[in-house]
Design a protein around this motif. Structure first.
Motif, PDB file in Angstrom:
ATOM      1  N   GLY A 236      47.265  -0.985  28.258  1.00  0.00           N
ATOM      2  CA  GLY A 236      48.762  -0.889  28.643  1.00  0.00           C
ATOM      3  C   GLY A 236      49.008  -0.969  30.135  1.00  0.00           C
ATOM      4  N   LYS A 237      48.123  -0.988  30.914  1.00  0.00           N
ATOM      5  CA  LYS A 237      48.174  -0.838  32.435  1.00  0.00           C
ATOM      6  C   LYS A 237      48.107  -2.138  33.220  1.00  0.00           C
ATOM      7  N   GLU A 238      48.118  -3.454  32.218  1.00  0.00           N
ATOM      8  CA  GLU A 238      48.110  -4.704  33.048  1.00  0.00           C
ATOM      9  C   GLU A 238      49.440  -5.417  32.899  1.00  0.00           C
ATOM     10  N   LEU A 239      49.878  -5.732  34.004  1.00  0.00           N
ATOM     11  CA  LEU A 239      51.081  -6.652  34.269  1.00  0.00           C
ATOM     12  C   LEU A 239      50.796  -8.039  34.880  1.00  0.00           C
ATOM     13  N   CYS A 240      51.473  -8.870  34.106  1.00  0.00           N
ATOM     14  CA  CYS A 240      51.346 -10.220  34.418  1.00  0.00           C
ATOM     15  C   CYS A 240      52.770 -10.882  35.177  1.00  0.00           C
ATOM     16  N   ILE A 241      52.484 -11.397  36.499  1.00  0.00           N
ATOM     17  CA  ILE A 241      53.592 -11.517  37.229  1.00  0.00           C
ATOM     18  C   ILE A 241      53.506 -13.158  37.243  1.00  0.00           C
ATOM     19  N   VAL A 242      54.725 -13.715  37.209  1.00  0.00           N
ATOM     20  CA  VAL A 242      54.788 -15.217  37.427  1.00  0.00           C
ATOM     21  C   VAL A 242      55.368 -15.232  38.758  1.00  0.00           C
ATOM     22  N   GLU A 243      55.074 -16.194  39.487  1.00  0.00           N
ATOM     23  CA  GLU A 243      55.580 -16.692  40.841  1.00  0.00           C
ATOM     24  C   GLU A 243      56.185 -17.977  40.859  1.00  0.00           C
ATOM     25  N   ARG A 244      57.036 -18.111  41.762  1.00  0.00           N
ATOM     26  CA  ARG A 244      57.980 -19.562  42.018  1.00  0.00           C
ATOM     27  C   ARG A 244      57.050 -20.476  42.288  1.00  0.00           C
ATOM     28  N   ASP A 245      55.891 -20.399  42.984  1.00  0.00           N
ATOM     29  CA  ASP A 245      55.208 -21.234  43.701  1.00  0.00           C
ATOM     30  C   ASP A 245      54.272 -22.158  42.420  1.00  0.00           C
ATOM     31  N   GLY A 246      54.255 -21.463  41.382  1.00  0.00           N
ATOM     32  CA  GLY A 246      53.360 -21.985  40.149  1.00  0.00           C
ATOM     33  C   GLY A 246      52.111 -21.327  39.986  1.00  0.00           C
TER      34      GLY A 246
END
Length: 956
Positions: A237-247
């Motif tokens: 539960g401590k993993e975070l997925c981040i999506v960035e604008r550059d792909g």
């Protein structure tokens, strides 16, 4: 197959094999009339927000527009500017609008239900919102603006227990995305250049993660999502997925602010905002929307950073599985829009141009003049493309046991099956109205609710998905005469100019219902296929037998009369006669077509782990690339074929076995098949012939060279007047119906032969250069495709079905007892099928029920393997992790029907979980393309062949 809803009163037909239903803008009378001819799958309600101007305190002339819409049972939440309207779904479901949508628009929604709550605390327009159910089963809404983040407990406010929301943060900036981790009670807030982790209990910031590029979406990897491949409880539960604008995509440990994995640039168009969604059935899969209208599917997994290190730490990453095509291309395909054809004025000149320049330069100038004088008009196409390639909503739902991905664009809504990635349903919103937001929900197991938010109204569309799937099944397997996409059986053509070399054409047919199709034989063979090779009693003056064999007169060589003898030496001694009789008896029993003496192999262990351990056994089997390998049905022998014009047989295990080489082909041997008795072998080659071998002898037993039969005179064979030969490569020659027939493909013909192998002592007396083994053509099926690319049939039990792949990307199922097609798929793959994989384990040895025998798979060079169920109307699953864009790669089902293995062009073999479609293991060890794989029928072993001339063995 796709159901399409259009926006015009006349429903546009996307193709002859696809149905379309009438528009939701048409009147109720027109809808009633259309329902008589085609099934209606939907019911529409238009919720007009007539009170926006007064409720939102707007002083401008323009009414505020709807920013977002959320549906969370039992509420419908509509966000407009600074206000939030909460409706009861119960009142909306009981609300019946006017019969005509046009009348509803004229009345300006006078009959629309009133909202039950009106929340207005924000001082600036709301930029982001998020809804979820907390651990106390209360509906929570988070709304954000530039000034503050407010948490609303909708249930308590509706029950008058609360009067306002709770402020979680102030003056944070423009919030782009939100997500909640309920186990640790934290909130992820995505700003322009960073992500904040807020404690929802203490209302303070815990961690700030600085992003490299602007953030478009965030998502917590929950405990049930992350524990699938890890034993480290500290990261749950401590993993975070981040999506960035550059792909790019990154995975962080938000507790320690450590970056665990960062992907390369996945797309040059960037990812859309609020585009990350998780599959509700297979929670390891996520979907992301790109700026070019493409949706990408990823799978969460873990890998070792250093396999040689003592402390083997597994880090998470996202493996790319599949990319859905552009929504504009999907729309163009099903609505028959030609992307390349444009309106252009005629440029034909009325005079002749004479020039001394070279022809190539004249043509270049001519083409340059055409394209420069009259450019293409792409204004309408560009406008349509801009409406379809902007994904504003992406969400997973579960309906009718399927995981469905809903993709919303301003112009249309698409529904994709997440197992097969096929389009199930398309809704065209029309050119006049452009949607601002979507949300999707389900009720029960069959009904799908689509909420489309426009400027001042919300369109509620209820779709009966069960009826949609039933209609897809009927369209796929319908025998209606109006469906012309089913490939008919054409009249036969002749290989020679004088006569038809294939015989009569079977009758035309259409597809049969899926419920009537069975992999097992349910009826007797027709008399045409029950013919036997019999001996004929001709007079002594007749020089030919019944099948055209030249008889040898039983007379002395010199004299024409019998020579009297005392009989001395006419009988063999007792010991010699007994040995000879025993030898012939043994030989006869070994090559008999009856398989009653064959012992069934041991059952495969159902609860065994997948064979992923490299045993270290690497055997050089050929001097050239290995194309295919096959194990006998008891697993005691292995056969391989190669481009060195040979096939070889080894005893299993391979450690000390020596090969028996079979060489008679003059070109590459592309396929090799075992008989069920494991005494015969059948090879097919690109030298336009197939050869039947006996494992006990190196000479060919029965070559298949001529089309009709092989019992013709030498004179006719020399002049080829009655013996047309194969002129194209023979593909996938194999035994069929428990060794009763031989089936093969050449050009666009599927041929079924009856063969006879001489067994008796009298038949063993061969003439010089003459073979008494015979075959003759019984059945021929011709396809409308240019050629058959592959064929497969079951030989381990009596099955009347033959599976065929055509160069026109079609998949055909042919029933030899009915002599017609029982099923056909026009576009089974985006490229022609190269392999068809069946569950060839004997039904008696299957420890489970016989249903897995109805499963089969098709493989093409489009980097995909599709799993089909013979009783279903469509593809049920798709595998995309392997690489296959050029070569013909083999695959295999495990006997327990839990695993599926395939080769790959990246020098690896992949083992999939047949239930979830996920990759279990990636097997390495070859130095070239892995061309084929096969499971052992009774041991948990996997054999792989490669273009590096070797065979490897993997075990548990």
């Amino acid at each position: 197959m796709t159901i399409v809803i259009t926006d015009t009163e006349k429903a546009r037909q996307p193709s002859e094999s696809r149905s379309a239903v009438s528009s939701h803008n048409a009147s109720s009378n027109q809808a009633a009339n259309s329902s008589s001819s085609s099934t209606l799958f939907y019911k529409i309600k238009l919720l007009e927000l007539r009170h926006l101007s007064s409720s939102c305190n707007v002083t401008t002339k323009k009414s505020p527009k709807i920013l977002n819409v959320h549906v969370h049972s039992p509420y419908l939440i509509i966000i407009v500017s600074k206000s939030i309207f909460v409706y009861s779904l119960l009142s909306i479901n009981h609300w019946e609008p006017h019969s005509s949508p046009e009348r509803l628009l004229e009345d300006k929604g006078s009959s629309s239900p009133e909202p039950m709550l009106h929340l207005k605390t924000h001082q600036s327009p709301i930029t982001c919102s998020f809804i979820f159910t907390n651990q106390k089963f209360k509906t929570i809404l988070l709304s954000c603006c530039e000034k503050r983040i407010i948490m609303w407990n909708i249930d308590l406010i509706a029950n008058r227990e609360l009067t306002k929301g709770t402020i979680l943060g102030q003056d944070l900036g423009v919030v782009l995305a939100l997500d909640v981790q309920q186990e640790h009670n934290v909130l992820a807030v995505a700003l322009d250049d960073c992500v904040l982790i807020l404690d929802m209990t203490q209302m303070k910031m815990r961690v700030q993660i600085q992003a490299v590029n602007p953030v478009t979406d965030v998502r917590f990897l929950n405990a049930d999502f992350a524990t699938l491949h890890t034993d480290e409880e500290t990261t749950l539960g401590k993993e975070l997925c981040i999506v960035e604008r550059d792909g790019t995509i990154t995975i962080w440990n938000w507790d320690s602010a450590e970056c665990l994995w960062r992907s390369p640039i996945e797309t040059g168009f960037g990812f859309m905002q609020h585009s990350l969604t998780t599959d509700l059935i297979n929670k390891r899969r996520v979907a992301l929307a790109c700026g070019d209208g493409v949706a990408k599917i990823y799978e969460y997994s873990r890998q070792l950073l250093n396999s040689q290190a003592q402390n083997q730490t597994k880090r998470p990453f996202l493996r790319h599985l599949h990319s859905l095509p552009e929504m504009f291309k999907v729309y163009s395909k099903y609505f028959e829009i030609d992307i390349l054809v444009r309106d252009r004025k005629s440029t034909n000149k009325q005079f002749k141009v004479v020039s001394a320049e070279p022809i190539w330069k004249q043509q270049n100038d001519f083409l340059k003049e055409i394209f420069s004088s009259n450019p293409l008009d792409t204004s309408n196409m560009d406008e349509l493309k801009s409406q379809l390639n902007v994904i504003i909503a992406l969400k997973h739902i579960v309906c009718c046991g399927l995981s469905v991905l809903c993709v919303g664009t301003p112009r249309a809504i698409f529904f994709f099956d997440m197992q097969s990635y096929d389009v199930l349903y398309i809704i065209d919103q029309g050119e006049e109205r452009q949607a601002q937001s979507y949300d999707f929900a389900t009720s029960g197991e069959e009904l799908v609710h689509v909420y489309s938010a426009y400027a001042t109204s919300v369109n509620i569309l209820d779709i009966d998905f069960r009826r949609v799937l039933n209609d897809l099944s009927s369209v796929f397997t319908s025998g209606d005469n109006s469906r012309e996409k089913t490939p008919p059986l054409h009249e036969e053509i002749s290989f020679s100019s004088e006569e038809n070399s294939f015989g009569e054409s079977p009758p035309r047919s259409t597809s049969s219902p899926s419920s009537d199709i069975s992999i097992f034989a349910t009826r007797k063979l027709p008399s045409k296929l029950s013919v036997e090779f019999t001996k004929s009693n001709k007079s002594k003056h007749d020089s030919k037998g019944k099948l055209g064999l030249i008889k040898v007169k039983d007379k002395p060589v010199t004299f024409h009369t019998k020579i009297k003898s005392s009989g001395y030496g006419s009988q063999k001694p007792y010991s010699v006669a007994a040995k000879s009789k025993a030898a012939f008896s043994k030989r006869n029993s070994s090559t008999s077509s009856s398989n009653s003496h064959i012992q069934s192999p041991k059952p495969y262990p159902i609860d065994s782990d997948p064979p992923t351990r490299d045993t270290g056994l690497r055997k050089l089997v050929h001097n050239a690339p290995v194309f295919s390998l096959r194990l006998s049905y008891d697993g005691s022998r292995l056969a391989t074929c190669s481009s060195d014009h040979s096939a070889r047989v080894f005893r299993f295990p391979l450690s000390k076995s020596e090969a028996s080489c079979f060489m008679s082909h003059t070109n590459a041997v592309t396929d090799v098949r075992w008989s069920f008795s494991k005494k015969l072998l059948l090879t097919s080659s690109t030298d336009c012939k197939a050869i039947l071998w006996s494992v006990s002898r190196a000479e060919p037993l029965l070559p298949f060279v001529q089309v009709k039969h092989n019992y013709v005179s030498q004179e006719k064979l020399k002049h080829k007047t009655d013996a047309p030969i194969f002129k194209h490569a023979v593909k996938n020659a194999q035994f069929f119906y428990l060794d009763k027939f031989v089936a093969l493909c050449t050009s666009n013909h599927f041929l079924l032969y009856k063969y006879h192998i001489a067994h008796s002592e009298k038949d063993q007396i061969l003439q010089k250069g003459f073979n008494r083994n015979k075959y003759k053509l019984l059945l021929n099926h011709k396809s409308e495709a240019q050629t058959f690319t592959c064929a497969s049939c079951v030989n381990s039990f009596m099955s009347p079905l033959v599976f065929l792949g055509g160069s026109n990307k079609s998949l055909q199922v042919f029933d030899v007892t009915k002599e017609k097609l029982v099923k056909c798929v026009d576009d089974a793959h985006s490229r022609p099928i190269s392999r068809i994989i069946l569950n060839e384990q004997p039904a008696a040895n299957q420890s489970t029920v016989a249903q897995p025998h109805h499963m089969f798979a098709t493989q093409a060079s489009d980097e995909s393997i599709r799993l089909w169920d013979l009783r279903s109307s469509r593809c049920v699953r798709q595998f995309n992790s392997h690489k296959n864009s050029v070569q013909s790669i083999g695959a295999s089902f495990s006997p327990c029907m839990r695993f599926f293995a395939t080769g790959s062009e990246d020098r690896c073999a992949y083992v999939y979980d047949l239930g979830s479609g996920s990759v279990i293991s990636k097997l390495q060890g070859h130095s070239d393309v892995v061309s084929d794989v096969v499971f052992h029928p009774s041991r948990p072993m996997l054999l792989t062949s490669s273009f590096d001339n070797c065979v490897k063995v993997f075990s548990v």
